[in-house]
Design a protein around this motif. Structure first.
Motif, PDB file in Angstrom:
ATOM      1  N   GLY A  64      -2.899  -6.834  -6.652  1.00 35.69           N
ATOM      2  CA  GLY A  64      -1.601  -6.955  -7.245  1.00 35.69           C
ATOM      3  C   GLY A  64      -0.428  -6.216  -6.739  1.00 35.69           C
ATOM      4  N   GLY A  65       0.831  -7.442  -7.002  1.00 33.26           N
ATOM      5  CA  GLY A  65       2.052  -6.597  -6.980  1.00 33.26           C
ATOM      6  C   GLY A  65       2.483  -6.497  -5.897  1.00 33.26           C
ATOM      7  N   ASN A 122       4.857  -1.889   2.574  1.00 34.29           N
ATOM      8  CA  ASN A 122       4.836  -1.088   3.349  1.00 34.29           C
ATOM      9  C   ASN A 122       4.677  -0.166   2.424  1.00 34.29           C
ATOM     10  OD1 ASN A 122       4.339  -0.389   6.299  1.00 34.29           O
ATOM     11  ND2 ASN A 122       6.283   0.255   6.243  1.00 34.29           N
ATOM     12  N   GLU A 123       3.456   0.043   1.974  1.00 37.74           N
ATOM     13  CA  GLU A 123       2.594   1.260   0.862  1.00 37.74           C
ATOM     14  C   GLU A 123       1.487   1.968   1.439  1.00 37.74           C
ATOM     15  OE1 GLU A 123       3.677   0.366  -2.966  1.00 37.74           O
ATOM     16  OE2 GLU A 123       5.593   0.738  -2.679  1.00 37.74           O
ATOM     17  N   PRO A 124       0.762   3.147   2.221  1.00 35.17           N
ATOM     18  CA  PRO A 124       0.046   3.373   2.364  1.00 35.17           C
ATOM     19  C   PRO A 124      -1.084   2.491   1.172  1.00 35.17           C
ATOM     20  CG  PRO A 124       0.925   5.037   2.039  1.00 35.17           C
ATOM     21  CD  PRO A 124       1.884   3.997   1.258  1.00 35.17           C
ATOM     22  N   SER A 125      -1.382   2.716   0.175  1.00 34.40           N
ATOM     23  CA  SER A 125      -1.919   2.077  -0.905  1.00 34.40           C
ATOM     24  C   SER A 125      -2.221   0.112  -0.034  1.00 34.40           C
ATOM     25  CB  SER A 125      -2.356   2.616  -2.003  1.00 34.40           C
ATOM     26  OG  SER A 125      -0.893   2.135  -2.367  1.00 34.40           O
ATOM     27  N   SER A 126      -1.604  -0.378  -0.287  1.00 33.18           N
ATOM     28  CA  SER A 126      -1.294  -1.568   0.286  1.00 33.18           C
ATOM     29  C   SER A 126      -1.802  -2.107   1.121  1.00 33.18           C
ATOM     30  CB  SER A 126       0.168  -2.531  -0.351  1.00 33.18           C
ATOM     31  OG  SER A 126      -0.432  -3.182  -0.111  1.00 33.18           O
ATOM     32  N   LEU A 127      -1.132  -1.344   2.212  1.00 33.68           N
ATOM     33  CA  LEU A 127      -1.477  -1.546   3.470  1.00 33.68           C
ATOM     34  C   LEU A 127      -3.296  -1.041   3.888  1.00 33.68           C
ATOM     35  CD1 LEU A 127       1.229   0.258   5.143  1.00 33.68           C
ATOM     36  CD2 LEU A 127       0.390  -2.598   5.423  1.00 33.68           C
ATOM     37  N   ARG A 128      -4.048   0.208   3.178  1.00 37.98           N
ATOM     38  CA  ARG A 128      -5.647   0.470   3.070  1.00 37.98           C
ATOM     39  C   ARG A 128      -5.820  -1.444   2.571  1.00 37.98           C
ATOM     40  NH1 ARG A 128      -7.288   6.033   0.046  1.00 37.98           N
ATOM     41  NH2 ARG A 128      -6.241   6.637   2.383  1.00 37.98           N
ATOM     42  N   ASP A 129      -5.205  -1.481   2.182  1.00 42.74           N
ATOM     43  CA  ASP A 129      -6.072  -2.215   0.605  1.00 42.74           C
ATOM     44  C   ASP A 129      -6.247  -4.159   1.262  1.00 42.74           C
ATOM     45  OD1 ASP A 129      -7.138  -1.185  -1.676  1.00 42.74           O
ATOM     46  OD2 ASP A 129      -4.914  -2.313  -2.685  1.00 42.74           O
ATOM     47  N   ALA A 130      -5.045  -3.787   2.178  1.00 41.52           N
ATOM     48  CA  ALA A 130      -4.915  -5.082   2.812  1.00 41.52           C
ATOM     49  C   ALA A 130      -6.300  -5.341   4.367  1.00 41.52           C
ATOM     50  CB  ALA A 130      -3.461  -4.915   3.560  1.00 41.52           C
ATOM     51  N   GLN A 131      -6.069  -4.101   4.578  1.00 45.75           N
ATOM     52  CA  GLN A 131      -7.276  -3.875   5.805  1.00 45.75           C
ATOM     53  C   GLN A 131      -8.774  -3.672   5.709  1.00 45.75           C
ATOM     54  OE1 GLN A 131      -7.654   0.702   6.533  1.00 45.75           O
ATOM     55  NE2 GLN A 131      -7.720  -0.149   8.692  1.00 45.75           N
ATOM     56  N   ARG A 132      -9.239  -3.512   3.757  1.00 48.04           N
ATOM     57  CA  ARG A 132     -10.808  -3.794   2.867  1.00 48.04           C
ATOM     58  C   ARG A 132     -10.519  -5.186   3.283  1.00 48.04           C
ATOM     59  NH1 ARG A 132      -9.505   0.259  -1.177  1.00 48.04           N
ATOM     60  NH2 ARG A 132     -10.389   2.363  -0.450  1.00 48.04           N
ATOM     61  N   VAL A 133      -9.699  -5.764   2.808  1.00 44.17           N
ATOM     62  CA  VAL A 133      -9.517  -7.638   2.459  1.00 44.17           C
ATOM     63  C   VAL A 133      -9.741  -8.282   4.012  1.00 44.17           C
ATOM     64  CG1 VAL A 133      -8.079  -9.981   2.243  1.00 44.17           C
ATOM     65  CG2 VAL A 133      -8.299  -7.781   1.060  1.00 44.17           C
ATOM     66  N   VAL A 134      -8.788  -7.469   5.445  1.00 49.73           N
ATOM     67  CA  VAL A 134      -9.451  -7.712   6.691  1.00 49.73           C
ATOM     68  C   VAL A 134     -10.868  -8.297   7.145  1.00 49.73           C
ATOM     69  CG1 VAL A 134      -8.991  -7.791   9.053  1.00 49.73           C
ATOM     70  CG2 VAL A 134      -7.449  -7.304   6.865  1.00 49.73           C
TER      71      VAL A 134
END
Length: 247
Positions: free
Chosen positions: A12-13, A144-156
């Motif tokens: 979220g967020g 564009n924050e490290p935690s958000s982009l890492r989570d996006a990677q997991r979604v992919v």
């Protein structure tokens, strides 16, 4: 036959629901028949973003259970022609928790609408799996924050069954990018996705929701997030639109 697009994020967020609503309005204003499905059981907020708070009386579980047709359950937007909302239930009966009924619902929606946008719950739980099971393509929203982009990677990693998955970087703040010495290319590389669009941080997104209006009817549609949503809508329709310059 219409296209089903699932809007998702690692957590979220990220502004995913605001993006879903803004993109749906932009597509409808361009003459498309658009159905928004809020798939976030118990935490639905898409109606607020669309300016349709408490207007949808039936939800997608009613359609899945055969208590109501899709045509009756989908609430038309009061001011945006060509836009409908199918909201989420507050709780989902155990017999409707699987994917089969949702897939059948999406088959109906493809016949009646040009685009079906599903606002997926954040994270990778049962609600996420239900939301993505019948999609034709996905848009992953991240900041564009490290935690958000890492989570996006997991979604992919959970979207391998889809041929088309794109990234939207939302709530972009240029000053913060400069201080981080980061670029949008860095975000694309981290998430491992091609870029569909950029959306600037825009206080009017919150103000429009508080006023009970879609952003495109509250703020100047040629500026800020409203313009960004329209740019993304045009790209989804096959038009070549330059990336928005965010200063």
């Amino acid at each position: 036959m219409g296209s089903v697009i699932v809007m998702t994020s690692g957590k979220g967020g990220t502004g995913k629901t605001s993006l879903t609503g803004g993109l749906a309005v932009a597509l409808a204003l361009r003459g498309r028949r658009v159905l928004c499905i809020d798939a976030d059981v118990g935490l639905r907020n898409l109606d607020i973003t669309l300016g349709m708070a408490d207007t949808a009386l039936m939800d997608f579980s009613d359609v899945m259970a055969g208590r109501c047709s899709l045509d009756r359950a989908a609430a038309p937007h009061p001011t945006v022609e060509g836009l409908w909302l199918l909201t989420a239930p507050m709780t989902l009966p155990a017999e409707a928790a699987g994917q089969e009924g949702f897939l059948a619902l999406l088959d109906q929606a493809r016949q009646a609408y040009d685009e079906v946008l599903i606002d997926s719950p954040a994270g990778l739980g049962d609600g996420f799996r239900r939301a993505v099971c019948g999609a034709d393509r996905a848009i992953v929203t991240a900041v564009n924050e490290p935690s958000s982009l890492r989570d996006a990677q997991r979604v992919v990693g959970q979207l391998a069954h889809l041929d088309t998955v794109h990234l939207v970087v939302n709530r972009v703040r240029p000053r913060l990018l400069r201080r981080q010495k980061a670029t949008i290319d860095d975000a694309m590389d981290t998430a491992g996705l091609p870029l569909l669009g950029l959306v600037p941080e825009d206080a009017k997104v919150v103000l429009a929701a508080a006023a009970g209006k879609p952003l495109a009817q509250y703020a100047n549609p040629r500026r800020g997030a409203a313009r960004a949503y329209d740019n993304i809508a045009q790209r989804l329709l096959g038009h070549q639109v330059p990336l928005m310059r965010i200063r």
